[in-house]
Structures are given as structure tokens and as C-alpha cells.
Design a protein around this motif. Structure first.
Motif, short mmCIF file in Angstrom:
data_model
loop_
_atom_site.label_atom_id
_atom_site.label_comp_id
_atom_site.label_asym_id
_atom_site.label_seq_id
_atom_site.Cartn_x
_atom_site.Cartn_y
_atom_site.Cartn_z
N ASN A 56 -16.25 72.48 2.80
CA ASN A 56 -17.08 72.66 1.59
C ASN A 56 -16.87 74.01 1.17
O ASN A 56 -18.03 74.74 0.67
N SER A 57 -16.00 74.52 1.10
CA SER A 57 -15.77 76.29 1.15
C SER A 57 -15.89 76.55 -0.34
O SER A 57 -16.56 77.87 -0.75
N LEU A 58 -15.93 75.75 -1.40
CA LEU A 58 -16.31 76.08 -2.71
C LEU A 58 -17.83 76.37 -2.92
O LEU A 58 -18.20 77.20 -3.81
N ASP A 59 -18.70 75.71 -2.11
CA ASP A 59 -20.02 76.07 -1.99
C ASP A 59 -20.45 77.39 -1.80
O ASP A 59 -21.45 77.89 -2.24
N LEU A 60 -19.78 78.17 -1.26
CA LEU A 60 -19.86 79.40 -0.69
C LEU A 60 -19.60 80.51 -1.97
O LEU A 60 -19.83 81.63 -1.83
N VAL A 61 -18.69 80.07 -2.93
CA VAL A 61 -18.25 80.90 -3.92
C VAL A 61 -19.49 80.97 -5.00
O VAL A 61 -20.00 80.02 -5.36
N GLU A 63 -21.29 80.81 -8.43
CA GLU A 63 -20.81 79.94 -9.43
C GLU A 63 -20.12 80.63 -10.55
O GLU A 63 -19.41 80.02 -11.42
N ASP A 64 -20.55 81.95 -10.90
CA ASP A 64 -19.86 82.61 -11.98
C ASP A 64 -18.23 82.92 -11.71
O ASP A 64 -17.60 83.40 -12.46
N ASP A 65 -17.98 82.80 -10.33
CA ASP A 65 -16.72 82.92 -10.09
C ASP A 65 -15.78 81.70 -9.77
O ASP A 65 -14.49 81.87 -9.55
N ARG A 66 -16.18 80.63 -9.79
CA ARG A 66 -15.68 79.33 -9.63
C ARG A 66 -14.54 79.06 -10.29
O ARG A 66 -13.40 78.39 -10.04
N ASP A 67 -14.76 79.35 -11.77
CA ASP A 67 -13.89 78.68 -12.75
C ASP A 67 -12.50 79.79 -12.55
O ASP A 67 -11.46 79.28 -12.48
N ARG A 68 -12.80 80.97 -12.24
CA ARG A 68 -11.61 82.05 -12.32
C ARG A 68 -10.95 81.50 -11.14
O ARG A 68 -9.67 81.56 -10.93
N LEU A 69 -11.36 81.33 -9.89
CA LEU A 69 -10.95 80.80 -8.68
C LEU A 69 -9.87 79.39 -8.86
O LEU A 69 -8.90 79.59 -8.62
N GLY A 70 -10.66 78.71 -9.76
CA GLY A 70 -9.74 77.32 -10.01
C GLY A 70 -8.97 77.24 -10.88
O GLY A 70 -7.69 76.96 -10.57
N ARG A 91 -21.13 83.75 -0.39
CA ARG A 91 -22.51 83.89 -0.06
C ARG A 91 -22.70 84.16 1.58
O ARG A 91 -22.11 83.52 2.18
N ALA A 92 -23.18 85.19 2.12
CA ALA A 92 -23.34 85.51 3.55
C ALA A 92 -24.52 84.60 3.86
O ALA A 92 -25.24 84.08 3.20
N ARG A 93 -24.40 84.54 5.09
CA ARG A 93 -25.69 83.86 5.74
C ARG A 93 -27.09 84.16 5.39
O ARG A 93 -28.13 83.55 5.36
N THR A 94 -27.14 85.61 5.17
CA THR A 94 -28.53 86.26 4.52
C THR A 94 -28.65 85.90 3.48
O THR A 94 -29.84 86.25 2.75
N GLY A 95 -27.74 85.27 2.60
CA GLY A 95 -28.08 84.98 1.20
C GLY A 95 -27.33 86.15 0.16
O GLY A 95 -27.44 85.69 -1.03
N ASP A 96 -27.11 87.22 0.86
CA ASP A 96 -26.33 88.27 0.06
C ASP A 96 -25.08 87.87 -0.63
O ASP A 96 -24.37 86.90 0.23
N TRP A 97 -24.58 88.36 -1.59
CA TRP A 97 -23.24 88.19 -1.96
C TRP A 97 -22.20 89.24 -1.81
O TRP A 97 -22.59 90.57 -1.88
#
Length: 328
Positions: A56-61, A63-70, A91-97
Motif C-alpha cells: 500500500n505504498s501510495l498511502d505513504l505519499v 496527498e498533494d504529490d500523488r497526482d504528480r507521481l501518477g 510519511r515517516a513513522r513519526t508522522g513527519d513528511w
């Protein structure tokens, strides 16, 4: 160990030293041949969570970058581009981007089968992105400061060019403008006129109603002068005290006299209020002079002053032109 395995081991060592995380996917079966293990470790995820994260790697991306990645993936798979390149946040495990970049390419599979392997590297660009953000903030702040500086300079130039009480052009601006317009009229043979306006018995107004009312009268007269001229063509200036000058390019003697008389009537029909709200009337006398070849701006002003003196001498609330004074 086969030669291919040894080559792969050397490649992975070199990539690891360069901070590049190798990954590979089978585009036919959808199988993840090798995931970006280093990236998941940097993000703080334990090994046991990685398989689920890969699925489920897309869940880590972000949301503002998903369209660009796709879009980048779609262009690669559609053959619009030979290389896949994209920057995005994970998204890191700490919640940071954290910012990363992917570079990849579709390659041949076993036996030379085309379009089977999707191979690439992921690498951390967070520090670079943060520097870019810091630089962008610095540039934005500099641009804001630059705009403030321009506004300040414009304000200072306006203050230097205008009269503080009335907002009309000041004496210095008038002298510069009249000198320029006289040269222009001389060079091209164009008409040019000047009106010298003086508030009648202004000392009596100050003595009777006070200097504050006197200032109101000056401002009212200045506003009527401003309203009477062509904006962007003529110049209305406060010469000093209760005297004003209207500089009228492309205006002959007849047009100047018509404007002067219209302005005189407007002044006579206007009042300001004293401290008790009672009306304070005032009138003006106006001298009119027209440019003639060879005249300097100071001589033109002198002619207008002579005409003004005649208007004052003959009873005030009048308009006189220099040509009539010179003739008689």
C-alpha cells in the motif's frame, strides 16, 4: 555465487555508498522483485511492517504529490518518456513528511522480453528541498522588502515633488516643469500658457478668522485649481503662500483666458466654514501669460505676475492677460 550475483552485489554497494536505494518491479506479474529497504529504514519503519507498506505504498505519499507521481508513471508506461523522474513526500513513522526522489526506467526482462522490468532508485532529497524552501522564503522576503523600498522611494519622491498642505506640485516641481515645457514649446512651435492665481486679501482672512481657516481657504482654492485642469496634461502648483500657478501646455491665450475666468467664478462661488460653521467667502485675481519664442520659464512667470498685479490694482476678483498690460 554467480557472476551476475557478484555484479549485483557490487552495484548495490556502490548505490548504498551514493545514498541510492535500488528497487525493481515486474510489470507483467506486478511482483515487487526488490523494495527500497533503505528508504523504509530511514523513515523509521521496522522490517515486519515493510511488506504491508510496500503493498500500500501510495498511502505513504503526501496527498498533494500523488497526482504528480501518477502522472510521471503514466507518461513512462505510455511511452511518452523514456525515463521516470518524480519528487514527492513520504510519511515517516513519526508522522513527519520527508522529501524523496525516484529515477527509473523500463528495461528488458529475462530472455530479452521488452517492457518487463521497471527498475529505479529512490534517494533522500529532504535537505535540498528544505534549503530550496528556505531560499524561496528569503527571496520572498527580499521581494517584499524590495517592494516596500520602491513604495518608500515613490512616497519620498512624491513628498519631494508636492506641497505638503495642498498636495499640488511644489515650487521646485513647477520650475522644472515650466522650464521643460518652455523648451518644448520653443522647439515645436506649440502653444503654452500660464495662469498665476492669488487669493484676494488673504491677510485679512487670517487676521479675522485665524490661520486654520486661512489654511482651509488655501486648500479649497488648490482643489478648485486641481479640478479645473486636464489631468495628466496641465500642472497645478502652489508657488508659495496664497499663490498658485497653472501651467497649460497646448493652450493658446484665448483658451487660457476662458479657463481663468471659469476658475475665478468657481472661487467666488465657493466658501469654507469657520470654527462655528459659518461661511467664509473668498475670491482670487488671476494673471494670464502666453509663451512667445525666446521666453524663458522665469520670464513667462514674470509676465503672468505683471498681469496679476494689474488685476489686483483694478479691484481684485479679476482676470488680466499680459498682452493687454504690455499694450496699455
Amino acid at each position: 555465487m554467480s557472476q551476475r550475483d557478484r555484479d549485483r552485489e557490487r552495484l548495490e554497494l556502490a548505490l548504498d555508498a551514493a545514498g541510492l536505494d535500488l528497487w525493481e518491479n515486474n510489470l507483467v506479474t506486478g511482483e515487487v522483485i526488490q523494495h527500497a529497504a533503505r528508504t523504509f529504514r530511514e523513515l523509521g519503519y521496522p522490517d515486519e511492517e515493510v511488506p504491508q507498506l510496500v503493498a500500500n505504498s501510495l498511502d505513504l505519499v503526501h496527498e498533494d504529490d500523488r497526482d504528480r507521481l501518477g502522472t510521471a508513471l503514466g507518461e513512462l508506461l505510455a511511452g511518452s518518456t523514456a525515463d521516470y523522474r518524480c519528487e514527492f513526500r513520504l510519511r515517516a513513522r513519526t508522522g513527519d513528511w520527508v522529501w524523496y526522489a525516484n529515477h527509473g526506467r523500463v528495461m528488458e526482462g529475462e530472455g530479452g522480453r521488452p517492457g518487463e522490468r521497471f527498475v529505479g532508485v529512490t534517494f533522500n532529497i529532504d535537505e535540498r528541498k528544505r534549503r530550496e524552501t528556505e531560499l524561496a522564503d528569503i527571496y520572498r522576503q527580499l521581494e517584499e522588502q524590495n517592494q516596500q523600498l520602491h513604495r518608500l522611494i515613490a512616497s519620498l519622491e512624491l513628498l519631494a515633488a508636492t506641497d505638503a498642505l495642498t498636495g499640488l506640485a511644489n515650487r521646485r516641481t513647477l520650475m522644472e516643469s515650466s522650464a521643460r515645457e518652455c523648451k518644448r514649446a520653443e522647439r515645436y512651435g506649440h502653444a503654452l500658457a500660464m495662469l498665476l492665481v492669488d487669493i484676494d486679501r488673504f491677510k485679512d482672512i487670517n487676521d479675522r478668522w485665524g490661520h486654520l481657516v486661512g489654511d482651509h481657504v488655501i486648500c479649497a482654492a488648490a482643489e478648485l485649481c486641481r479640478q479645473g485642469i486636464r489631468q495628466g496634461v496641465d500642472i497645478a502648483a502652489r508657488l508659495g503662500g496664497e499663490e498658485f500657478v497653472l501651467l497649460l501646455p497646448e493652450t493658446d491665450g484665448r483658451g487660457a483666458m476662458a479657463l481663468a475666468d471659469k476658475l475665478r467664478l468657481a472661487m467666488a462661488g465657493h466658501c469654507v466654514a469657520d470654527g462655528d460653521g459659518q461661511p467664509v467667502p473668498f475670491t482670487v485675481s488671476i494673471g494670464v501669460a502666453s509663451f512667445e519664442p525666446g521666453l524663458s520659464h522665469m520670464q513667462l512667470l514674470h509676465h503672468a505676475d505683471k498681469a496679476l498685479y494689474r488685476a489686483k490694482h483694478q479691484g481684485r476678483n479679476r482676470v488680466h492677460r499680459f498682452e493687454d498690460v504690455a499694450a496699455g
